[in-house]
Motif scaffolding. Structure first.
Motif, short mmCIF file in Angstrom:
data_model
loop_
_atom_site.label_atom_id
_atom_site.label_comp_id
_atom_site.label_asym_id
_atom_site.label_seq_id
_atom_site.Cartn_x
_atom_site.Cartn_y
_atom_site.Cartn_z
N GLU A 91 -5.03 7.87 3.44
CA GLU A 91 -6.47 7.98 3.21
C GLU A 91 -7.23 7.06 4.16
OE1 GLU A 91 -5.99 9.22 -1.50
OE2 GLU A 91 -6.32 7.12 -0.99
N GLU A 92 -6.67 5.86 4.40
CA GLU A 92 -7.35 4.90 5.28
C GLU A 92 -7.29 5.30 6.75
OE1 GLU A 92 -7.04 0.64 5.08
OE2 GLU A 92 -6.57 0.79 2.94
N GLU B 36 -2.31 5.90 0.03
CA GLU B 36 -3.47 5.02 0.30
C GLU B 36 -3.61 4.81 1.81
OE1 GLU B 36 -3.41 2.18 -3.69
OE2 GLU B 36 -2.00 1.77 -2.07
N ARG C 117 -3.22 15.00 -3.73
CA ARG C 117 -3.91 13.84 -3.15
C ARG C 117 -3.67 13.78 -1.64
NH1 ARG C 117 -3.13 7.57 -5.00
NH2 ARG C 117 -4.37 6.69 -3.31
N LYS D 110 0.87 -1.18 0.00
CA LYS D 110 0.00 0.00 0.00
C LYS D 110 0.89 1.22 0.00
CE LYS D 110 -4.58 -0.28 1.96
NZ LYS D 110 -4.89 -1.69 2.06
N SER D 111 0.56 2.19 -0.84
CA SER D 111 1.40 3.39 -0.86
C SER D 111 1.08 4.24 0.38
CB SER D 111 1.11 4.21 -2.12
OG SER D 111 -0.13 4.90 -1.98
#
Length: 200
Positions: free
Chosen positions: A67-68, A64, A89, A60-61
């Motif tokens: 965001e989680e 990402e 982003r 997972k970057s």
């Protein structure tokens, strides 16, 4: 004590960052992750104040993961990539900081303290790009015309007669252009404009 989780897939850098931050009297590294998934699990388990994350990691970057874990802790992105798309982003993901790896090490500790006090810290190069990137030229059409004539080597008087303006108005335009581009003279303005690819 500010508790920190670090997520970085380069082992040597991960170790160096952890050692560096552990030297600060008011900071403690409570977890190290080598990818985005581990980072999310560690943040859930350790509930740190801050998670420092690289972007390009396996599984997972960092974006990402950010965001989680939105809201779970404050996130500072620490990356080599000054890409506007990544930065935008990251802002949407609500990160509190976005720093570049070539920043001086003491800047990281002071940024962590600033983020803890509620501020947002973004690398100045990114701010320049994001708010003056090629898609977002800050100059109006008329200001662009003035700068193009400056680049052609014309002086204030010649620009004024070509655009049917007074010399005072042209001088005002030029000072607004310098201000918007964040430069101190005409040469720098032309250079900045060329670098961004804004000249037709």
């Amino acid at each position: 004590m500010i508790t920190i989780v670090i997520a970085e897939d380069q082992r040597m850098l991960l170790g160096a960052l952890a050692s560096l931050l552990d030297l600060e009297d008011d900071m403690k590294v409570v977890g190290r992750a080598s990818n985005g998934e581990e980072a999310i699990a560690l943040v859930e388990k350790q509930k740190p104040d801050i998670c420092i994350m690289d972007i390009e990691m396996p599984l997972k970057s960092g974006l990402e993961a950010a965001e989680e874990m939105k809201g779970a802790c404050k996130v500072i992105i620490l990356t080599t990539f000054a890409r506007t798309g990544y930065f935008e982003r990251a802002i949407k993901a609500g990160v509190s900081g976005y720093l570049l790896k070539d920043s001086p090490s003491e800047e990281l500790a002071s940024s962590i303290r600033s983020v803890m006090s509620g501020r947002r810290i973004y690398a100045s190069e990114l701010m320049d790009e994001a708010y003056g990137g090629s898609s977002d030229n800050p100059l109006t059409e008329r200001e662009k015309e003035v700068l193009e004539l400056v680049a052609d080597g014309k002086n204030t008087k010649e620009i004024a007669s070509e655009l049917f303006l007074t010399t005072g108005t042209v001088r005002n335009y030029i000072s607004v252009i310098l201000d918007k581009l964040g430069v101190s003279n005409r040469i720098e303005a032309i250079t900045r404009f060329k670098e961004k690819g804004w000249f037709k």
